[in-house]
Every structure is written in structure tokens, then in C-alpha cells.
Design a protein around this motif. Structure first.
Motif, PDB file in Angstrom:
ATOM      1  N   GLU A  31       0.836  -1.207   0.000  1.00  0.00           N
ATOM      2  CA  GLU A  31       0.000   0.000   0.000  1.00  0.00           C
ATOM      3  C   GLU A  31       0.866   1.250   0.000  1.00  0.00           C
ATOM      4  OE1 GLU A  31      -2.864   0.009   3.162  1.00  0.00           O
ATOM      5  OE2 GLU A  31      -3.508  -2.025   2.691  1.00  0.00           O
ATOM      6  N   LEU A  32       1.899   1.246   0.809  1.00  0.00           N
ATOM      7  CA  LEU A  32       2.819   2.375   0.898  1.00  0.00           C
ATOM      8  C   LEU A  32       3.511   2.596  -0.445  1.00  0.00           C
ATOM      9  CD1 LEU A  32       3.824   4.343   3.086  1.00  0.00           C
ATOM     10  CD2 LEU A  32       5.575   2.670   3.654  1.00  0.00           C
ATOM     11  N   ASP A  33       3.968   1.518  -1.068  1.00  0.00           N
ATOM     12  CA  ASP A  33       4.636   1.629  -2.364  1.00  0.00           C
ATOM     13  C   ASP A  33       3.717   2.236  -3.422  1.00  0.00           C
ATOM     14  OD1 ASP A  33       6.912   0.516  -1.313  1.00  0.00           O
ATOM     15  OD2 ASP A  33       6.588  -1.467  -2.175  1.00  0.00           O
ATOM     16  N   LEU A  34       2.464   1.802  -3.441  1.00  0.00           N
ATOM     17  CA  LEU A  34       1.525   2.343  -4.425  1.00  0.00           C
ATOM     18  C   LEU A  34       1.296   3.836  -4.215  1.00  0.00           C
ATOM     19  CD1 LEU A  34      -1.067  -0.557  -4.671  1.00  0.00           C
ATOM     20  CD2 LEU A  34       0.632   0.129  -6.379  1.00  0.00           C
ATOM     21  N   GLU A  35       1.214   4.264  -2.971  1.00  0.00           N
ATOM     22  CA  GLU A  35       1.026   5.698  -2.699  1.00  0.00           C
ATOM     23  C   GLU A  35       2.287   6.480  -3.053  1.00  0.00           C
ATOM     24  OE1 GLU A  35      -1.143   9.105  -1.617  1.00  0.00           O
ATOM     25  OE2 GLU A  35      -1.699   7.097  -2.272  1.00  0.00           O
ATOM     26  N   ILE A  36       3.453   5.916  -2.794  1.00  0.00           N
ATOM     27  CA  ILE A  36       4.710   6.568  -3.173  1.00  0.00           C
ATOM     28  C   ILE A  36       4.754   6.744  -4.691  1.00  0.00           C
ATOM     29  CG2 ILE A  36       7.209   6.205  -3.350  1.00  0.00           C
ATOM     30  CD1 ILE A  36       7.032   4.944  -0.515  1.00  0.00           C
ATOM     31  N   VAL A  37       4.387   5.713  -5.414  1.00  0.00           N
ATOM     32  CA  VAL A  37       4.369   5.772  -6.879  1.00  0.00           C
ATOM     33  C   VAL A  37       3.389   6.844  -7.342  1.00  0.00           C
ATOM     34  CG1 VAL A  37       3.661   4.490  -8.931  1.00  0.00           C
ATOM     35  CG2 VAL A  37       5.174   3.423  -7.253  1.00  0.00           C
ATOM     36  N   ARG A  38       2.195   6.869  -6.763  1.00  0.00           N
ATOM     37  CA  ARG A  38       1.174   7.858  -7.145  1.00  0.00           C
ATOM     38  C   ARG A  38       1.704   9.280  -6.947  1.00  0.00           C
ATOM     39  NH1 ARG A  38      -2.914  11.034  -5.349  1.00  0.00           N
ATOM     40  NH2 ARG A  38      -2.423  10.782  -3.158  1.00  0.00           N
ATOM     41  N   LEU A  39       2.325   9.529  -5.805  1.00  0.00           N
ATOM     42  CA  LEU A  39       2.842  10.873  -5.512  1.00  0.00           C
ATOM     43  C   LEU A  39       4.024  11.227  -6.407  1.00  0.00           C
ATOM     44  CD1 LEU A  39       2.493  10.717  -1.652  1.00  0.00           C
ATOM     45  CD2 LEU A  39       1.227  12.233  -3.190  1.00  0.00           C
ATOM     46  N   ALA A  40       4.876  10.257  -6.708  1.00  0.00           N
ATOM     47  CA  ALA A  40       6.002  10.521  -7.613  1.00  0.00           C
ATOM     48  C   ALA A  40       5.480  10.893  -8.995  1.00  0.00           C
ATOM     49  CB  ALA A  40       6.925   9.306  -7.678  1.00  0.00           C
ATOM     50  N   ILE A  41       4.409  10.241  -9.422  1.00  0.00           N
ATOM     51  CA  ILE A  41       3.817  10.569 -10.718  1.00  0.00           C
ATOM     52  C   ILE A  41       3.206  11.969 -10.687  1.00  0.00           C
ATOM     53  CG2 ILE A  41       1.930   9.970 -12.293  1.00  0.00           C
ATOM     54  CD1 ILE A  41       2.581   6.999 -11.594  1.00  0.00           C
ATOM     55  N   ILE A  42       2.491  12.288  -9.621  1.00  0.00           N
ATOM     56  CA  ILE A  42       1.907  13.634  -9.482  1.00  0.00           C
ATOM     57  C   ILE A  42       2.998  14.696  -9.554  1.00  0.00           C
ATOM     58  CG2 ILE A  42       0.836  15.225  -7.819  1.00  0.00           C
ATOM     59  CD1 ILE A  42      -0.896  12.821  -6.901  1.00  0.00           C
ATOM     60  N   CYS A  43       4.100  14.445  -8.866  1.00  0.00           N
ATOM     61  CA  CYS A  43       5.195  15.426  -8.819  1.00  0.00           C
ATOM     62  C   CYS A  43       6.128  15.329 -10.029  1.00  0.00           C
ATOM     63  CB  CYS A  43       6.007  15.226  -7.542  1.00  0.00           C
ATOM     64  SG  CYS A  43       5.126  15.646  -6.034  1.00  0.00           S
ATOM     65  N   LYS A  44       5.887  14.341 -10.896  1.00  0.00           N
ATOM     66  CA  LYS A  44       6.739  14.110 -12.068  1.00  0.00           C
ATOM     67  C   LYS A  44       8.205  13.930 -11.663  1.00  0.00           C
ATOM     68  CE  LYS A  44       3.673  16.484 -15.224  1.00  0.00           C
ATOM     69  NZ  LYS A  44       3.504  17.554 -16.196  1.00  0.00           N
ATOM     70  N   ILE A  45       8.394  13.108 -10.632  1.00  0.00           N
ATOM     71  CA  ILE A  45       9.733  12.812 -10.123  1.00  0.00           C
ATOM     72  C   ILE A  45      10.097  11.399 -10.547  1.00  0.00           C
ATOM     73  CG2 ILE A  45      11.099  12.425  -8.040  1.00  0.00           C
ATOM     74  CD1 ILE A  45       9.482  14.642  -6.711  1.00  0.00           C
ATOM     75  N   ARG A  46      11.207  11.276 -11.279  1.00  0.00           N
ATOM     76  CA  ARG A  46      11.677   9.966 -11.741  1.00  0.00           C
ATOM     77  C   ARG A  46      12.441   9.303 -10.599  1.00  0.00           C
ATOM     78  NH1 ARG A  46      11.273   8.670 -16.890  1.00  0.00           N
ATOM     79  NH2 ARG A  46      13.239   7.559 -16.903  1.00  0.00           N
ATOM     80  N   LEU A  47      11.679   8.811  -9.664  1.00  0.00           N
ATOM     81  CA  LEU A  47      12.177   8.329  -8.382  1.00  0.00           C
ATOM     82  C   LEU A  47      13.203   7.206  -8.497  1.00  0.00           C
ATOM     83  CD1 LEU A  47      11.688   8.991  -5.431  1.00  0.00           C
ATOM     84  CD2 LEU A  47       9.878   7.297  -5.415  1.00  0.00           C
ATOM     85  N   LEU A  48      13.176   6.444  -9.563  1.00  0.00           N
ATOM     86  CA  LEU A  48      14.094   5.320  -9.696  1.00  0.00           C
ATOM     87  C   LEU A  48      15.421   5.697 -10.334  1.00  0.00           C
ATOM     88  CD1 LEU A  48      11.592   2.517 -10.736  1.00  0.00           C
ATOM     89  CD2 LEU A  48      12.419   3.117  -8.458  1.00  0.00           C
ATOM     90  N   ASP A  49      15.534   6.919 -10.840  1.00  0.00           N
ATOM     91  CA  ASP A  49      16.811   7.352 -11.396  1.00  0.00           C
ATOM     92  C   ASP A  49      17.818   7.537 -10.265  1.00  0.00           C
ATOM     93  OD1 ASP A  49      15.812   7.316 -13.948  1.00  0.00           O
ATOM     94  OD2 ASP A  49      15.644   9.495 -14.154  1.00  0.00           O
ATOM     95  N   PRO A  50      19.092   7.245 -10.544  1.00  0.00           N
ATOM     96  CA  PRO A  50      20.128   7.387  -9.510  1.00  0.00           C
ATOM     97  C   PRO A  50      20.145   8.781  -8.896  1.00  0.00           C
ATOM     98  CG  PRO A  50      21.003   6.287 -11.445  1.00  0.00           C
ATOM     99  CD  PRO A  50      19.631   6.781 -11.813  1.00  0.00           C
ATOM    100  N   GLY A  51      20.196   8.823  -7.583  1.00  0.00           N
ATOM    101  CA  GLY A  51      20.312  10.079  -6.851  1.00  0.00           C
ATOM    102  C   GLY A  51      18.998  10.789  -6.563  1.00  0.00           C
ATOM    103  N   ILE A  52      17.927  10.417  -7.238  1.00  0.00           N
ATOM    104  CA  ILE A  52      16.663  11.141  -7.080  1.00  0.00           C
ATOM    105  C   ILE A  52      16.014  10.852  -5.733  1.00  0.00           C
ATOM    106  CG2 ILE A  52      14.351  11.521  -8.023  1.00  0.00           C
ATOM    107  CD1 ILE A  52      16.663  12.768  -9.655  1.00  0.00           C
ATOM    108  N   ALA A  53      15.931   9.593  -5.345  1.00  0.00           N
ATOM    109  CA  ALA A  53      15.334   9.267  -4.043  1.00  0.00           C
ATOM    110  C   ALA A  53      16.129   9.928  -2.920  1.00  0.00           C
ATOM    111  CB  ALA A  53      15.256   7.760  -3.833  1.00  0.00           C
TER     112      ALA A  53
END
Length: 112
Positions: A19-41
Motif C-alpha cells: 500500500e505504501l509503495d503504491l502511494e509513493i508511486v502515485r505521488l512521484a507521478i503527481i510530482c513528475k519525479i523519476r524516483l528510480l533514477d540514480p540520486g533522485i530518491a
């Protein structure tokens, strides 16, 4: 079974993480943050709000950062507010978990 006690069962913890992962993904999409790219997280964990490229992203970004920290704490890791090396470990653990949920849609090796 006592619901308070059941929250410590491995299956319940896995469900919370999903559940937490899905919400993290949703928020990353809203913010247009490429969370899996190196250094972004790491930058999200370091509270680098310059990552947001859409208007009114501040609340979503704060929530995203908090959920990343929650994810880390849910995995019973050490305090995520520590030194930069700890932040890199936190970020990599979260990236690994999220990649299984979303694939390459937020960056990383399988980026769009």
C-alpha cells in the motif's frame, strides 16, 4: 485475532508495504519525479523541493518524502535522518522495492 497484534505479522507488514509503495508511486507521478533514477530518491529524502516541476506540488512532495521515510522505517532500518551514507542506503532500499511495483515508469534501468 487481535488487529493490534496482527500488525506485526509478516503478511500484514507486506500488505502495508505494498500500500505504501503504491502511494509513493502515485505521488512521484503527481510530482513528475523519476524516483528510480540514480540520486533522485536521495534528493527527495534530503528535502530537495527543486525536483518538483508542477505547480502546487509542495504538499505532494512533503507527503512523498514522509512516505519514503515510512517505507524505510517499516523495513526496520536505522534512522533515515542520519548521514549521507545512510540516506543512500535508504534510497536504494526504497528504489529496489518500488521497482518491483512500477517497473521502469519512474526511471531506473528500464526507463521509458
Amino acid at each position: 485475532m487481535n488487529t493490534n497484534a496482527s500488525r506485526f505479522l509478516p503478511t500484514d507488514r507486506e500488505a502495508r508495504l505494498k500500500e505504501l509503495d503504491l502511494e509513493i508511486v502515485r505521488l512521484a507521478i503527481i510530482c513528475k519525479i523519476r524516483l528510480l533514477d540514480p540520486g533522485i530518491a536521495e534528493r527527495v529524502l534530503a528535502n530537495d523541493t527543486s525536483l518538483c516541476d508542477i505547480q502546487h506540488c509542495n504538499n505532494a512532495f512533503r507527503t512523498l518524502r514522509g512516505l519514503l521515510l515510512m517505507h524505510y522505517n517499516e523495513l526496520n532500518a536505522i534512522n533515515a535522518e542520519a548521514d549521507p551514507q545512510t540516506m543512500r542506503v535508504v534510497a536504494q532500499n526504497v528504489r529496489d522495492a518500488l521497482k518491483g511495483v512500477i517497473g521502469g515508469q519512474l526511471g531506473g534501468h528500464g526507463a521509458m
